[in-house]
Design an enzyme around this catalytic site. Structure first.
Site, PDB file in Angstrom:
ATOM      1  N   HIS B  56       0.868  -1.179   0.000  1.00 57.84           N
ATOM      2  CA  HIS B  56       0.000   0.000   0.000  1.00 57.84           C
ATOM      3  C   HIS B  56       0.902   1.226   0.000  1.00 57.84           C
ATOM      4  O   HIS B  56       1.612   1.472   0.972  1.00 57.84           O
ATOM      5  CB  HIS B  56      -0.910  -0.019   1.228  1.00 57.84           C
ATOM      6  CG  HIS B  56      -1.845  -1.191   1.242  1.00 57.84           C
ATOM      7  ND1 HIS B  56      -3.106  -1.129   0.699  1.00 57.84           N
ATOM      8  CD2 HIS B  56      -1.689  -2.459   1.702  1.00 57.84           C
ATOM      9  CE1 HIS B  56      -3.697  -2.319   0.833  1.00 57.84           C
ATOM     10  NE2 HIS B  56      -2.859  -3.139   1.438  1.00 57.84           N
ATOM     11  N   LEU B  57       0.890   1.945  -1.109  1.00 53.64           N
ATOM     12  CA  LEU B  57       1.775   3.116  -1.211  1.00 53.64           C
ATOM     13  C   LEU B  57       1.026   4.418  -0.938  1.00 53.64           C
ATOM     14  O   LEU B  57       1.629   5.485  -0.880  1.00 53.64           O
ATOM     15  CB  LEU B  57       2.464   3.140  -2.576  1.00 53.64           C
ATOM     16  CG  LEU B  57       3.341   1.905  -2.862  1.00 53.64           C
ATOM     17  CD1 LEU B  57       4.053   2.047  -4.202  1.00 53.64           C
ATOM     18  CD2 LEU B  57       4.350   1.652  -1.742  1.00 53.64           C
ATOM     19  N   ASN B  88      -6.523   0.734  -3.009  1.00 51.19           N
ATOM     20  CA  ASN B  88      -7.463   1.336  -2.046  1.00 51.19           C
ATOM     21  C   ASN B  88      -6.962   2.684  -1.543  1.00 51.19           C
ATOM     22  O   ASN B  88      -6.773   2.909  -0.360  1.00 51.19           O
ATOM     23  CB  ASN B  88      -7.718   0.385  -0.869  1.00 51.19           C
ATOM     24  CG  ASN B  88      -6.464   0.091  -0.062  1.00 51.19           C
ATOM     25  OD1 ASN B  88      -5.356   0.135  -0.591  1.00 51.19           O
ATOM     26  ND2 ASN B  88      -6.639  -0.212   1.203  1.00 51.19           N
ATOM     27  N   ASP B 146      -8.672  -5.284  -2.631  1.00 50.13           N
ATOM     28  CA  ASP B 146      -8.014  -5.401  -1.321  1.00 50.13           C
ATOM     29  C   ASP B 146      -8.198  -4.137  -0.497  1.00 50.13           C
ATOM     30  O   ASP B 146      -8.182  -3.023  -1.005  1.00 50.13           O
ATOM     31  CB  ASP B 146      -6.521  -5.659  -1.468  1.00 50.13           C
ATOM     32  CG  ASP B 146      -5.841  -5.716  -0.105  1.00 50.13           C
ATOM     33  OD1 ASP B 146      -6.314  -6.487   0.744  1.00 50.13           O
ATOM     34  OD2 ASP B 146      -4.874  -4.977   0.109  1.00 50.13           O
ATOM     35  N   ASP B 299       2.351  -7.014   2.473  1.00 46.99           N
ATOM     36  CA  ASP B 299       1.181  -6.184   2.772  1.00 46.99           C
ATOM     37  C   ASP B 299       1.642  -4.899   3.476  1.00 46.99           C
ATOM     38  O   ASP B 299       1.050  -4.478   4.472  1.00 46.99           O
ATOM     39  CB  ASP B 299       0.169  -6.958   3.634  1.00 46.99           C
ATOM     40  CG  ASP B 299      -1.157  -6.217   3.776  1.00 46.99           C
ATOM     41  OD1 ASP B 299      -1.343  -5.169   3.135  1.00 46.99           O
ATOM     42  OD2 ASP B 299      -2.008  -6.698   4.543  1.00 46.99           O
TER      43      ASP B 299
HETATM   44 ZN   LIG Z   1      -5.905  -7.156   2.553  1.00 46.76          ZN
END
Ligand SMILES: [Zn+2]
Lengths: 312, 418
Positions: B56-57, B88, B146, B299
């Protein structure tokens, strides 16, 4: 000298690190504090010059008043901080809030919070003694102490007694704290409620048994405690109806008749009369519900004294 | 383009010191002498740069947590040459223009390569498929919601069928939201003792079972993200036995931490899916060894310190440790897994999941390389992190296997001095 007498707990967050000896001393000391409350001038100088902050992130007037009176009766200054969810939703962390309060030179905290473990975090961030006044489902140790004190007052000891706790065990910090405390003092705890509100994993706690049958729960019990039932549990699907719950799990005279002959009835308050407890029982001769509230103040004075005065 | 030679390096499984020369973004050859710019690899082990399928950036929209520059720098420092970013963000990556903008921005940074994943459904709402064709054309490499769970099974089915026609992988956060309810940690003795709402293992297993049935029906490629429970892993093993086109990943934090960590009430340990039991962690490691688990992914989910200093109910889920993932795995499990297996799980295996060519060290292969110091121990100091999330469960721990040099496309993306 045992390890428990060597290391004196700095906080009352739950009963981790509290030995039986120390807990007994705390209850013994509540007797002395109770005598102060019987005097015409209900004040001693024990905490003079100290400032106690009641930090209530969740509303509870009764608990706050009980703590604030306990502190004032020992001459402490009291500052009360009431945060709705507001300041935290503005992006302030719990740590930020605590650091601001600590900058005001507070000597001890009484913390109430909707999240389990929040009192532990206040202790970590403030470095000051913290009394947990209820954190989520986790613990409400002074409530358990006043419950234990009330039962002990009745029977002279807790050794060999059985305490039945009936209702929404899953969401109850009172049940968890009692299940932690009473076995340490020699009593057996039976937790009882509908299966949806009775987590089976709690059976792993020492001295604790579970049952979904209230008759079985009260058999041989010396004290029967009804837990407050939040009406929203029904909407969340834990219960079919409040009526069905009351018919099955209400603590009433019929149920009390199956307990030990001298058994007393307890309730941590505030009560939903005629839901989890019948008015007959709440107001009847077995009830010690008003006594619990009275004892609460003496027990909280004892806790404050223990944590703030005479530390080695 | 200039040439670069890395000297004094060992290939995995060899003790011989060699040098590799890269030019125009590819490996030109081995032991050609000191050609072009020379970097002393100081006896480190060289491998293809690591590939992260799940990071997640936070760009666009949540750049106080992380952005492309900090996240891709963190990845490069962790030895990663390629990062698949999760969609997301705010706004959600469900628009081809956002995919293009992300790729363009990342290209100019000279750090790890960015390969954006796009949302499977519009706004990740789980109701209406995103414009998958356009998203693929714009450069999206994977479709996933996600951060959300795909509650509507029919929409997932349609998405899988659509993605199959495009030759794309769909990855899922497999968790039944209604079973999870308000759970913030693994449901079990620890959650009950602590009084924290529990998230049952069944929430993961039930969802994996459902999704595998949809795979059986559609024949579409599904990748199950961050498996945390023994039971869900067994379901994947069984499905693979049936020949279903399913792959899965496991995160190092689920292998190294358990729900016991929540006794600290420190929200740094709040992750989704939650930390489970030691038995689950042991089972996941078995899955790594027997090949049921296809690859490792971190993650990487950065948050601000203030958010993580909240109570456990209100703090967001996620930890960020892409910079130490390899040293963590090497230190804890290097002996059990062996270097080749561990490197495979973090390089070739994620490439296989994506259907990309397997990275190699051969002449002519892309010059995405990492040099790892497998011996020297070093303390984890979050203050040195390139990520904006400068905290970690492993702060102060001594790890070995640190990347000392990461080369992406033949250019130095990270170098650790001293
Ligand atoms: Zn997830």
């Amino acid at each position: 000298m045992t390890a428990s007498t060597l290391s004196r707990p700095r906080h009352l967050l739950d009963f981790q690190g509290w030995s039986r000896e120390r807990l007994t001393a705390l209850l013994d000391n509540a007797d002395t504090m109770g005598q102060v409350l019987d005097r015409p001038v209900k004040k001693v100088p024990a905490l003079q010059g100290l400032t106690v902050c009641t930090a209530f992130f969740e509303n509870s007037t009764r608990t706050r008043v009980s703590f604030e009176l306990a502190a004032r009766r020992m001459s402490a200054d009291v500052v009360s901080f009431a945060a709705g969810a507001s300041s935290l939703s503005k992006g302030e962390s719990l740590r930020d809030t605590v650091e601001v309060l600590t900058a005001y030179k507070v000597d001890a905290y009484v913390v109430r919070h909707h999240a389990a473990g929040a009192a532990h975090l206040v202790a970590r961030y403030s470095g000051k003694p913290v009394i947990n006044a209820g954190d989520g489902r986790r613990a409400h140790p002074t409530q358990a102490l006043l419950d234990a004190y009330t039962v002990r007052q009745e029977f002279g000891t807790l050794e060999g007694l059985t305490v039945a706790i009936i209702g929404d065990v899953r969401h109850s910090r009172v049940a968890r704290s009692n299940a932690e405390l009473l076995p340490r003092l020699g009593a057996r705890v039976v937790l009882c409620g509908p299966a949806t509100l009775l987590p089976p994993d709690l059976a792993r706690l020492p001295g604790v048994t579970l049952t979904t049958d209230p008759r079985e729960a009260v058999r041989g019990a010396h004290a029967v405690m009804a837990l407050r039932l939040q009406q929203e549990r029904m909407d969340a699907g834990y219960l079919a109806s409040l009526q069905e719950y009351a018919d099955t799990y209400q603590v009433n005279e019929r149920l009390m008749a199956e307990a030990e002959s001298g058994a007393i009835a307890l309730h941590p308050g505030p009560m939903n009369r005629d839901l989890e407890i019948s008015s007959d029982t709440a107001d009847g001769p077995r009830s010690r519900i008003v006594r619990q509230v009275e004892n609460g103040q003496a027990v909280r004075m004892s806790v404050l004294y223990h944590l703030l005065v005479g530390r080695e | 383009m200039t040439q670069l030679t890395i000297t004094n390096i060992k290939r995995p499984g060899s003790d011989q010191l060699e040098s590799v020369t890269v030019e125009n973004g590819v490996i030109q050859g081995w032991n050609l002498g000191e050609v072009g710019e020379v970097i002393d690899g100081r006896g480190g082990t060289v491998a293809p740069a690591l590939i992260e399928l799940h990071a997640h950036l936070r760009e666009p929209g949540q750049t106080e947590k992380e952005d492309l520059a900090s996240g891709l720098a963190a990845a490069a420092a962790g030895g990663y040459g390629t990062v698949v970013s999760m969609p997301n963000t705010s706004p959600v990556v469900d628009d081809p223009a956002i995919v293009q903008a992300l790729i363009e921005r990342a290209d100019g940074l000279g750090l790890a390569r960015l390969k954006p994943a796009a949302a499977l459904t519009k706004g990740q709402q789980g109701e209406q498929l995103a414009e998958l064709t356009y998203l693929k054309e714009a450069g999206a490499v994977m479709f996933t919601d996600d951060g959300r769970t795909n509650e509507n099974a029919r929409v997932l089915r349609l998405g899988l069928e659509y993605a199959r026609s495009l030759g794309m992988v769909v990855s899922v956060h497999a968790e039944d939201a209604s079973l999870r309810a308000d759970g913030v940690m693994n449901e079990g003795p620890v959650s009950e003792e602590l009084g924290l709402p529990g998230n049952p293992a069944a929430a993961e297993a039930a969802r994996v079972a459902r999704d595998l049935e949809i795979v059986a029906q559609t024949g579409a490629r599904l990748h199950v993200q961050h498996l945390s429970t023994a039971r869900a892993l067994d379901l994947v093993r069984e499905a693979k036995g049936r020949g279903l086109p399913v792959t899965c990943e496991v995160c190092p934090h689920h292998l190294t931490l358990t729900d016991e960590a929540l006794r600290s009430f420190d929200a740094i340990y709040k992750v989704a899916p939650p930390l489970r039991t030691q038995a689950d962690a042991d089972h996941l490691l078995e899955g790594l060894l027997d090949g049921t688990v296809d690859c490792l992914a971190t993650d990487h989910a950065p948050h601000t310190r203030a958010e993580k200093e909240r109570d456990l109910l209100s703090a967001p889920s996620g930890i960020a440790y892409i910079e130490i993932a390899f040293p963590l795995m090497w230190t804890r499990f290097g002996e059990r897994l062996g270097l080749e297996k561990l490197l495979d799980l973090m390089t070739a295996a994620p490439a296989r999941v994506m259907g990309w060519p397997e990275p190699t060290l051969e002449e002519g292969a892309p010059a995405d390389l990492v040099v790892l110091n497998l011996e020297t121990e070093r303390e984890v100091n979050p203050a040195e992190f390139r990520s904006k999330a400068k905290f970690t469960p492993w702060a102060g721990e001594t790890l070995k296997g640190w990347p000392t040099l990461t080369v992406v496309g033949g250019k130095v993306a990270f170098r650790r001095e001293g």
